[in-house]
Design a protein around this motif. Structure first.
Motif, PDB file in Angstrom:
ATOM      1  N   PHE A  54       0.832  -1.202   0.000  1.00 32.51           N
ATOM      2  CA  PHE A  54       0.000   0.000   0.000  1.00 32.51           C
ATOM      3  C   PHE A  54       0.867   1.254   0.000  1.00 32.51           C
ATOM      4  CE2 PHE A  54      -3.221  -2.939   1.355  1.00 32.51           C
ATOM      5  CZ  PHE A  54      -4.440  -2.348   1.091  1.00 32.51           C
ATOM      6  N   SER A  55       0.446   2.271  -0.733  1.00 32.27           N
ATOM      7  CA  SER A  55       0.962   3.618  -0.506  1.00 32.27           C
ATOM      8  C   SER A  55       0.316   4.126   0.767  1.00 32.27           C
ATOM      9  CB  SER A  55       0.597   4.539  -1.675  1.00 32.27           C
ATOM     10  OG  SER A  55       1.214   4.114  -2.864  1.00 32.27           O
ATOM     11  N   LEU A  56       1.047   4.917   1.539  1.00 29.01           N
ATOM     12  CA  LEU A  56       0.551   5.320   2.841  1.00 29.01           C
ATOM     13  C   LEU A  56       0.359   6.826   2.948  1.00 29.01           C
ATOM     14  CD1 LEU A  56       2.844   3.115   5.150  1.00 29.01           C
ATOM     15  CD2 LEU A  56       0.545   2.570   4.303  1.00 29.01           C
ATOM     16  N   VAL A  57      -0.736   7.210   3.583  1.00 29.02           N
ATOM     17  CA  VAL A  57      -0.952   8.588   4.010  1.00 29.02           C
ATOM     18  C   VAL A  57      -0.996   8.538   5.533  1.00 29.02           C
ATOM     19  CG1 VAL A  57      -2.426  10.627   3.910  1.00 29.02           C
ATOM     20  CG2 VAL A  57      -2.321   9.056   1.949  1.00 29.02           C
ATOM     21  N   LEU A  58      -0.040   9.189   6.165  1.00 26.61           N
ATOM     22  CA  LEU A  58       0.125   9.107   7.618  1.00 26.61           C
ATOM     23  C   LEU A  58      -0.326  10.409   8.270  1.00 26.61           C
ATOM     24  CD1 LEU A  58       3.657   7.429   7.641  1.00 26.61           C
ATOM     25  CD2 LEU A  58       1.413   6.314   7.624  1.00 26.61           C
ATOM     26  N   VAL A  59      -1.215  10.294   9.251  1.00 22.23           N
ATOM     27  CA  VAL A  59      -1.816  11.468   9.884  1.00 22.23           C
ATOM     28  C   VAL A  59      -1.510  11.472  11.379  1.00 22.23           C
ATOM     29  CG1 VAL A  59      -3.964  12.679  10.400  1.00 22.23           C
ATOM     30  CG2 VAL A  59      -3.707  11.470   8.216  1.00 22.23           C
ATOM     31  N   SER A  60      -0.912  12.548  11.838  1.00 20.69           N
ATOM     32  CA  SER A  60      -0.625  12.708  13.263  1.00 20.69           C
ATOM     33  C   SER A  60      -0.385  14.183  13.550  1.00 20.69           C
ATOM     34  CB  SER A  60       0.602  11.891  13.669  1.00 20.69           C
ATOM     35  OG  SER A  60       0.985  12.173  15.010  1.00 20.69           O
ATOM     36  N   ARG A  61      -0.576  14.580  14.800  1.00 19.92           N
ATOM     37  CA  ARG A  61      -0.291  15.978  15.144  1.00 19.92           C
ATOM     38  C   ARG A  61       1.188  16.196  15.438  1.00 19.92           C
ATOM     39  NH1 ARG A  61      -2.773  16.904  21.227  1.00 19.92           N
ATOM     40  NH2 ARG A  61      -1.955  15.009  22.203  1.00 19.92           N
ATOM     41  N   ASP A  62       1.962  15.102  15.617  1.00 22.26           N
ATOM     42  CA  ASP A  62       3.394  15.198  15.889  1.00 22.26           C
ATOM     43  C   ASP A  62       4.143  15.101  14.562  1.00 22.26           C
ATOM     44  OD1 ASP A  62       6.060  14.882  16.645  1.00 22.26           O
ATOM     45  OD2 ASP A  62       5.563  13.721  18.433  1.00 22.26           O
ATOM     46  N   GLU A  63       4.417  16.252  13.963  1.00 23.36           N
ATOM     47  CA  GLU A  63       5.000  16.268  12.620  1.00 23.36           C
ATOM     48  C   GLU A  63       6.386  15.642  12.574  1.00 23.36           C
ATOM     49  OE1 GLU A  63       5.692  19.385   8.894  1.00 23.36           O
ATOM     50  OE2 GLU A  63       4.893  20.101  10.823  1.00 23.36           O
ATOM     51  N   ARG A  64       7.190  15.853  13.617  1.00 27.11           N
ATOM     52  CA  ARG A  64       8.549  15.303  13.615  1.00 27.11           C
ATOM     53  C   ARG A  64       8.517  13.781  13.592  1.00 27.11           C
ATOM     54  NH1 ARG A  64      11.698  12.997  17.137  1.00 27.11           N
ATOM     55  NH2 ARG A  64      10.252  13.383  18.864  1.00 27.11           N
ATOM     56  N   ARG A  65       7.764  13.182  14.513  1.00 24.26           N
ATOM     57  CA  ARG A  65       7.682  11.720  14.562  1.00 24.26           C
ATOM     58  C   ARG A  65       7.023  11.161  13.309  1.00 24.26           C
ATOM     59  NH1 ARG A  65       5.726   9.045  20.047  1.00 24.26           N
ATOM     60  NH2 ARG A  65       6.586   7.260  18.909  1.00 24.26           N
ATOM     61  N   LEU A  66       6.087  11.908  12.779  1.00 26.54           N
ATOM     62  CA  LEU A  66       5.399  11.482  11.569  1.00 26.54           C
ATOM     63  C   LEU A  66       6.386  11.383  10.410  1.00 26.54           C
ATOM     64  CD1 LEU A  66       2.474  10.838  10.766  1.00 26.54           C
ATOM     65  CD2 LEU A  66       2.224  13.221  10.061  1.00 26.54           C
ATOM     66  N   SER A  67       7.215  12.391  10.260  1.00 25.76           N
ATOM     67  CA  SER A  67       8.211  12.399   9.180  1.00 25.76           C
ATOM     68  C   SER A  67       9.234  11.282   9.369  1.00 25.76           C
ATOM     69  CB  SER A  67       8.913  13.752   9.128  1.00 25.76           C
ATOM     70  OG  SER A  67       7.996  14.785   8.814  1.00 25.76           O
ATOM     71  N   GLU A  68       9.647  11.052  10.609  1.00 29.94           N
ATOM     72  CA  GLU A  68      10.591   9.971  10.884  1.00 29.94           C
ATOM     73  C   GLU A  68       9.988   8.620  10.529  1.00 29.94           C
ATOM     74  OE1 GLU A  68      11.581  10.389  14.984  1.00 29.94           O
ATOM     75  OE2 GLU A  68      12.961  12.081  14.660  1.00 29.94           O
ATOM     76  N   SER A  69       8.740   8.415  10.904  1.00 27.59           N
ATOM     77  CA  SER A  69       8.062   7.155  10.593  1.00 27.59           C
ATOM     78  C   SER A  69       7.943   6.960   9.085  1.00 27.59           C
ATOM     79  CB  SER A  69       6.671   7.127  11.223  1.00 27.59           C
ATOM     80  OG  SER A  69       6.741   7.181  12.632  1.00 27.59           O
ATOM     81  N   ALA A  70       7.577   8.036   8.379  1.00 27.80           N
ATOM     82  CA  ALA A  70       7.427   7.962   6.924  1.00 27.80           C
ATOM     83  C   ALA A  70       8.749   7.609   6.250  1.00 27.80           C
ATOM     84  CB  ALA A  70       6.894   9.287   6.395  1.00 27.80           C
ATOM     85  N   ASP A  71       9.824   8.229   6.699  1.00 18.38           N
ATOM     86  CA  ASP A  71      11.147   7.956   6.121  1.00 18.38           C
ATOM     87  C   ASP A  71      11.552   6.505   6.340  1.00 18.38           C
ATOM     88  OD1 ASP A  71      11.322  10.562   5.263  1.00 18.38           O
ATOM     89  OD2 ASP A  71      12.570  11.238   6.948  1.00 18.38           O
ATOM     90  N   GLN A  72      11.306   5.981   7.545  1.00 21.66           N
ATOM     91  CA  GLN A  72      11.673   4.602   7.861  1.00 21.66           C
ATOM     92  C   GLN A  72      10.876   3.606   7.019  1.00 21.66           C
ATOM     93  OE1 GLN A  72      11.034   4.362  12.090  1.00 21.66           O
ATOM     94  NE2 GLN A  72      12.747   5.723  12.564  1.00 21.66           N
ATOM     95  N   LEU A  73       9.580   3.876   6.854  1.00 23.80           N
ATOM     96  CA  LEU A  73       8.734   2.976   6.068  1.00 23.80           C
ATOM     97  C   LEU A  73       9.128   3.001   4.595  1.00 23.80           C
ATOM     98  CD1 LEU A  73       5.371   3.926   7.779  1.00 23.80           C
ATOM     99  CD2 LEU A  73       6.384   1.636   7.799  1.00 23.80           C
ATOM    100  N   LYS A  74       9.427   4.181   4.103  1.00 20.80           N
ATOM    101  CA  LYS A  74       9.831   4.316   2.700  1.00 20.80           C
ATOM    102  C   LYS A  74      11.143   3.588   2.443  1.00 20.80           C
ATOM    103  CE  LYS A  74      10.191   7.915  -0.836  1.00 20.80           C
ATOM    104  NZ  LYS A  74      10.106   9.379  -1.089  1.00 20.80           N
ATOM    105  N   LEU A  75      12.084   3.715   3.394  1.00 19.16           N
ATOM    106  CA  LEU A  75      13.389   3.069   3.242  1.00 19.16           C
ATOM    107  C   LEU A  75      13.270   1.554   3.320  1.00 19.16           C
ATOM    108  CD1 LEU A  75      16.483   3.403   3.045  1.00 19.16           C
ATOM    109  CD2 LEU A  75      16.524   3.517   5.553  1.00 19.16           C
ATOM    110  N   ARG A  76      12.463   1.068   4.264  1.00 18.89           N
ATOM    111  CA  ARG A  76      12.367  -0.380   4.493  1.00 18.89           C
ATOM    112  C   ARG A  76      11.523  -1.092   3.449  1.00 18.89           C
ATOM    113  NH1 ARG A  76      10.450  -3.382  10.138  1.00 18.89           N
ATOM    114  NH2 ARG A  76      10.615  -5.537   9.344  1.00 18.89           N
ATOM    115  N   TYR A  77      10.415  -0.472   3.047  1.00 19.69           N
ATOM    116  CA  TYR A  77       9.467  -1.173   2.174  1.00 19.69           C
ATOM    117  C   TYR A  77       9.400  -0.611   0.757  1.00 19.69           C
ATOM    118  CZ  TYR A  77       7.847  -3.030   6.642  1.00 19.69           C
ATOM    119  OH  TYR A  77       7.789  -3.639   7.882  1.00 19.69           O
TER     120      TYR A  77
END
Length: 249
Positions: A26-49
């Motif tokens: 799946f392509s992911l759209v990630l929603v959270s109020r914590d922008e820093r953690r959100l960006s970190e999570s997105a980067d990790q998922l993109k790198l791994r998968y």
């Protein structure tokens, strides 16, 4: 490539959904109020998968944030995971009313509005799925949290019934105690919870996705919690309240 939008994906069950869905392509759209953690999570998922990840910082407890996510969902998603949520450490009579109404906005209004935003596109494509994360607490009585999650379960079942299309699946996910940041963020005392009642987030998501594929409208992961919910139907509400109070909020 199908698209999944997940609220509250930076940790716990939301993060487990993000990992599982990324692994499923799946392509992911990630929603959270914590922008820093959100960006970190997105980067990790993109790198791994190697999947596309879209970051959408938004606070679902505000009208502006909820409207922003509502608009993105209306643009089209194949799978919506309404996972964002939180708890309070005290009894509802001890919690400021603005905090209680914020909980209802995140747990109930956001689930309602995002579900309604997702359905037109799913109907047009004649497929899609929505997972609304509730809780085993929905089947018991313990403050505003359990009441809001009971609404999520009832709404999900009602919505699935009204949509009436087996290719558009709407399911309430009702996990028990899960090893996440949820309790720590809410300053909840979990020392009274027996070790055998704790679940792993990845196990919860794996069972949830299986139940979703089977077309279930309510998923209660793990045999232990299935038994607890089944037995709870025969236990007086007064006894339920005492037991849940002894386990902590």
């Amino acid at each position: 490539m199908p698209t999944a939008l997940i609220t509250g994906p930076a940790s716990g069950i939301g993060a487990a959904f993000a990992r599982r869905l990324a692994a499923d392509g799946f392509s992911l759209v990630l929603v959270s109020r914590d922008e820093r953690r959100l960006s970190e999570s997105a980067d990790q998922l993109k790198l791994r998968y190697g999947v596309a990840t879209e970051v959408l910082p938004a606070d679902l407890g505000t009208e502006e944030g909820l409207a922003r996510v509502e608009s993105r969902v209306a643009d089209g998603v194949d799978l919506l995971v309404n996972n964002a949520g939180f708890g309070h450490p005290g009894r509802f009579t001890e919690v400021p009313v603005q905090d209680e109404t914020r909980m209802l906005k995140v747990h109930c209004e956001a689930v309602l509005r995002l579900t309604l935003a997702a359905l037109p596109g799913m109907r047009e494509r004649d497929r899609g799925a929505i997972v609304n994360v509730a809780s085993v607490a929905a089947f018991f009585t313990h403050g505003t949290y359990s009441a809001s999650k009971a609404w999520v379960v009832n709404f999900s079942e009602s919505a699935a019934n009204e949509v009436g299309n087996p290719r558009i699946k709407i399911m309430a996910l009702c996990p028990g105690f899960v090893r996440t940041e949820f309790h720590q963020r809410a300053s909840m005392d979990t020392t009274g919870i027996p070790d055998f009642l704790w679940l792993k987030a990845d196990d919860v998501v794996r069972e949830a996705m299986r139940d979703l594929a089977l077309g279930k409208r309510v998923s209660v992961p793990d045999l232990r919690y299935k038994a607890i919910v089944a037995l709870g139907k025969y236990v007086p509400r007064s006894v339920q309240s005492r037991v849940s109070a002894s386990l902590g909020r």
